[in-house]
Motif scaffolding. Structure first.
Motif, mmCIF file in Angstrom:
data_model
loop_
_atom_site.group_PDB
_atom_site.id
_atom_site.type_symbol
_atom_site.label_atom_id
_atom_site.label_comp_id
_atom_site.label_asym_id
_atom_site.label_seq_id
_atom_site.Cartn_x
_atom_site.Cartn_y
_atom_site.Cartn_z
ATOM 1 N N GLY A 63 33.807 36.717 52.068
ATOM 2 C CA GLY A 63 35.036 36.879 52.844
ATOM 3 C C GLY A 63 34.757 37.268 54.290
ATOM 4 O O GLY A 63 35.408 36.777 55.216
ATOM 5 N N ALA A 118 39.201 34.284 53.842
ATOM 6 C CA ALA A 118 38.642 35.623 54.035
ATOM 7 C C ALA A 118 39.473 36.673 53.302
ATOM 8 O O ALA A 118 38.934 37.549 52.610
ATOM 9 N N MET A 149 39.049 36.163 49.423
ATOM 10 C CA MET A 149 37.753 36.641 48.933
ATOM 11 C C MET A 149 37.710 38.166 48.931
ATOM 12 O O MET A 149 37.186 38.792 48.006
#
Length: 199
Positions: A84, A186, A189
């Motif tokens: 991420g 991002a 994750m």
């Protein structure tokens, strides 16, 4: 026989068609048109190995030794958070925001990333090995028909997502679209990683 295979197909699709780390990565690479086939084949082979193991009885092993899952959760959580952060950096840097720009993945790196996103995710074991293995074994000798249905689901989904993503390429010709996609990846994750560590 057919209804068992159909059940496997629908069950497999229900589990696999979800926005997760593996699918997000495949979507991004499909849009970029970069190393799609190695990634698709790695995803498919991973499903073949895990689901077949579950149907063959590995699900019972995981039920008897549940201590394996917490270890996978910690490793998977840390990896997803790191992935991420990398996606956030791509969103922040203008050079990574075009279909041609950004660091190109080699075949080897694409395969390693796909393997990590797949096998470091404890949900992969729960879904592919434990759940599908348990459901398949409920059909007795017809469990292999169920397996064939689930593997067909994986085949259709991974090739469809990997090569269908190129239809979105026009949209992602704009740097802002890549920024949004990578920002979303991002956040996803990070949430998944923190969720795994929290468990």
């Amino acid at each position: 026989m057919f209804h068992v295979a159909l059940t496997g197909l629908l069950t497999g699709l229900a589990l696999i068609v979800a926005v997760g780390a593996q699918n997000a990565f495949l979507l991004r690479q499909g849009i970029r048109g970069e190393q799609v086939l190695p990634i698709v084949l790695t995803c498919l082979l991973s499903d073949v190995v895990a689901i077949t193991a579950g149907v063959a009885g590995l699900g019972i092993v995981l039920e008897r030794w549940p201590s394996v899952l917490p270890v996978a959760q910690v490793l998977g959580g840390l990896y997803l958070i790191a992935f991420g952060i990398h996606a956030a950096m791509r969103a922040w840097k203008p050079t990574a925001l075009t279909t041609e720009g950004g660091a190109s993945l080699t075949v080897g790196k694409a395969i390693v990333l796909t393997l990590a996103l797949t096998w470091l995710n404890p949900h992969f074991y729960l879904d592919a090995v434990l759940m599908l293995g348990t459901v398949a074994n409920s059909f007795g000798e017809d469990r292999w028909w169920f397996l064939s249905g689930t593997l067909l689901a994986s085949l259709l989904w991974f090739f469809g997502l990997g090569y269908g993503a190129r239809l979105l390429r026009g949209l992602f010709a704009r740097p802002s679209a890549w920024r949004v996609l990578d920002s979303g990846i991002a956040v996803l994750m990070g949430v998944l990683g923190v969720g795994l560590l929290a468990h």
